[in-house]
Design a protein around this motif. Structure first.
Motif, short mmCIF file in Angstrom:
data_model
loop_
_atom_site.label_atom_id
_atom_site.label_comp_id
_atom_site.label_asym_id
_atom_site.label_seq_id
_atom_site.Cartn_x
_atom_site.Cartn_y
_atom_site.Cartn_z
N GLY A 106 0.79 -1.46 -0.31
CA GLY A 106 -0.39 -0.23 -0.41
C GLY A 106 0.76 1.56 -0.61
N GLY A 107 0.55 2.15 -0.80
CA GLY A 107 1.59 3.63 -1.19
C GLY A 107 2.86 3.56 -1.20
N ALA A 108 3.47 4.51 -1.88
CA ALA A 108 4.72 4.43 -1.88
C ALA A 108 5.66 3.93 -0.95
N ALA A 109 6.89 3.80 -1.21
CA ALA A 109 7.48 3.40 -0.19
C ALA A 109 8.62 4.71 -0.20
N LYS A 110 8.54 4.82 1.73
CA LYS A 110 8.99 6.24 2.11
C LYS A 110 10.67 6.34 1.75
N PRO A 111 11.10 7.72 1.66
CA PRO A 111 13.28 6.81 1.87
C PRO A 111 13.87 6.67 2.69
N TRP A 112 14.62 6.42 2.73
CA TRP A 112 15.30 5.99 3.77
C TRP A 112 16.50 6.83 4.16
N PRO A 113 16.29 7.06 5.23
CA PRO A 113 17.33 8.61 6.13
C PRO A 113 18.80 8.70 5.70
N ARG A 114 19.14 9.57 5.11
CA ARG A 114 20.86 9.67 4.52
C ARG A 114 21.16 10.41 5.87
N SER A 115 21.46 9.53 6.41
CA SER A 115 22.42 8.96 8.28
C SER A 115 23.92 9.79 8.16
N ALA A 116 23.91 10.49 8.98
CA ALA A 116 25.35 11.55 9.22
C ALA A 116 25.66 12.01 10.91
N GLY A 117 27.24 10.99 10.62
CA GLY A 117 27.48 12.01 12.21
C GLY A 117 26.95 10.27 12.77
N HIS A 118 26.40 9.60 12.59
CA HIS A 118 25.69 8.29 14.01
C HIS A 118 26.88 7.98 14.79
N GLN A 119 27.48 7.74 15.58
CA GLN A 119 28.51 6.97 16.18
C GLN A 119 28.05 5.21 16.15
N ARG A 120 26.20 5.53 16.44
CA ARG A 120 25.90 3.95 16.43
C ARG A 120 25.37 3.44 15.31
N ARG A 121 25.60 2.31 14.89
CA ARG A 121 25.10 1.23 13.50
C ARG A 121 24.88 0.40 13.39
N MET A 122 24.33 0.15 13.83
CA MET A 122 23.60 -1.24 13.39
C MET A 122 22.79 -1.97 11.58
N ILE A 123 23.09 -3.43 12.00
CA ILE A 123 22.42 -4.10 10.26
C ILE A 123 21.34 -4.52 10.37
N ALA A 124 20.22 -4.33 9.21
CA ALA A 124 18.93 -5.24 9.07
C ALA A 124 18.74 -5.70 8.26
N LEU A 125 17.75 -6.69 8.27
CA LEU A 125 18.53 -8.14 7.61
C LEU A 125 17.37 -7.47 6.33
N ALA A 126 17.47 -7.82 5.42
CA ALA A 126 16.23 -7.12 4.54
C ALA A 126 15.79 -8.75 4.04
#
Length: 416
Positions: free
Chosen positions: A156-176
């Motif tokens: 349903g609806g158009a997919a919204k964009p991913w954020p353009r993260s910048a400067g975050h010290q913390r990082r996690m991975i999502a399984l597609a």
């Protein structure tokens, strides 16, 4: 219960594990009260206790037939019985061992083998699954009703964009994952937008596709293990470098399976240690947000979004029974201003169960319709769940939208 396993299995690792599980069972029958298929069929052999007896007889060398296969195939592997069991019987592991022996002893009809082959080969491969879905959706009006119902609805609806993260010290991975990016592409994107606001960058890694659960539960074990190794290979450089603090699962079915990587690959000298570490670093999206709840609530208050919509939440079996995560999603939705509608028998499966809705369509549709009746009884505005399989299965029988709960949190934070 007493056991006397046959020579073909008693001195194997699987045999020793099965023997220990069987001896744990005191055949009290509490499990039948929460078994979805027993509730529908009322047959002892379509409940956990009856299936345990069937597996015990098979492992003790008694003859097995297509009837044994039928009753084991009807099991959803929902693990509701494990939640109920006072003795801690690891039913799902016994079932996996029993099904593996059964596959060797009772050949399946050609049509069934062909269907399982297609599921194993098509669903985990996006380059096959995506065009197949598009063609199916275009052809839906021309298909027989029973077949048209199996074609996933368009997102349903158009997919919204991913954020353009910048400067975050913390990082996690999502399984597609394999089917989620095609059917509900906004799920991971919404998670990324929320985590971005919490100061966490969320990324997907190229090469990490199917988690292996689909093939594993269709008894294509070696192919499933290869899927798992591919995910580990895609993620391991990030783990080894220390650049990632964990893995976020937005599909509870994938999360349950990835958390089993350590057990499933424990005998692989190359991957055992890596698999165990990745399993330990894996979190459901609800756990990640709950750990940041104070900051999340502050952001929700700043958003000053509207509230009060009634939502009905279906907790997937892989979330509440397998991962033992209960009440967390509900608390997050309440914190975001949603009203939770009561849902009768929340422990029961919706009938999706991986490919169960394809292999056992009659039972799956009964369970789906029962779940939808329970979810809509209090007239909610929207239905939500936490697993792509449940979401598409419930949507196939509902005129109301069925969404992933994470999208509702994202909308609140966006002022929607």
């Amino acid at each position: 219960m007493q056991t006397n396993l046959a020579d073909f299995i008693k001195d194997t690792a699987a045999g020793r594990e099965a023997d220990a599980i069987l001896r744990t069972c005191v055949h009290c029958g509490f499990c039948t009260a929460t078994c979805p298929t027993f509730q529908l069929l009322g047959d002892e052999l379509d409940g956990p206790r009856g299936r345990i007896y069937l597996i015990k007889e098979m492992l003790e060398g008694q003859a097995v037939t297509a009837t044994t296969q039928l009753h084991l195939d009807r099991c959803l592997s929902c693990r509701s019985c494990e939640t109920t069991c006072p003795s801690g019987v690891k039913y799902h592991r016994l079932l996996e061992i029993g099904r593996a022996v059964l596959e060797e002893r009772v050949p399946r009809p050609l049509a069934a083998r062909a269907m399982r082959f297609l599921l194993c080969e098509a669903l985990p491969r996006r380059w096959i699954f995506k065009p197949a879905v598009i063609v199916g959706q275009l052809m839906r009006p021309l298909l027989p009703a029973a077949l048209a119902a199996k074609v996933p609805m368009a997102a349903g609806g158009a997919a919204k964009p991913w954020p353009r993260s910048a400067g975050h010290q913390r990082r996690m991975i999502a399984l597609a994952g394999c089917v989620q990016p095609i059917l509900t592409p906004n799920t991971n994107a919404a998670t990324a937008r929320i985590l971005d606001r919490l100061g966490i960058e969320l990324v997907e890694m190229r090469g990490a596709n199917c988690c292996g659960a689909l093939r594993y539960h269709l008894h294509a074990q070696e192919k499933a293990l290869d899927d798992m190794r591919q995910v580990i290979d895609a993620w391991w450089p990030e783990v080894e470098s220390g650049r990632v603090e964990g893995f976020v699962m937005t599909a509870s079915g994938c999360g349950e399976h990835v958390r089993e990587y350590g057990n499933l690959l424990k005998d692989d000298p190359t991957y055992a240690e890596k698999a165990a570490r990745i399993a330990a670093m894996t979190r459901d999206a609800s756990e990640v947000l709950a750990a940041e709840q104070d900051q999340l609530i502050a952001l929700l208050r700043q958003a000053s979004a509207g509230g009060g919509e009634r939502v009905a939440f279906h907790s997937p079996c892989t979330l509440q029974h397998a991962q033992k995560i209960r009440g967390v999603v509900e608390a997050l939705l309440a914190a975001a201003g949603y009203q939770l509608s009561p849902v009768a028998d929340p422990h029961l499966c919706c009938g999706s169960a991986g490919t169960y809705s394809i292999s056992q369509p009659v039972l799956a549709e009964q369970l789906r319709d029962n779940k939808l009746a329970a979810m809509t009884a209090a007239s909610p505005a929207v239905l939500v769940t936490a697993n792509i399989g449940c979401q598409t299965h419930l949507q196939s029988g509902s005129t109301m939208p069925v969404r992933h709960w994470i999208e509702l949190i994202d909308e609140r934070l966006s002022g929607g």
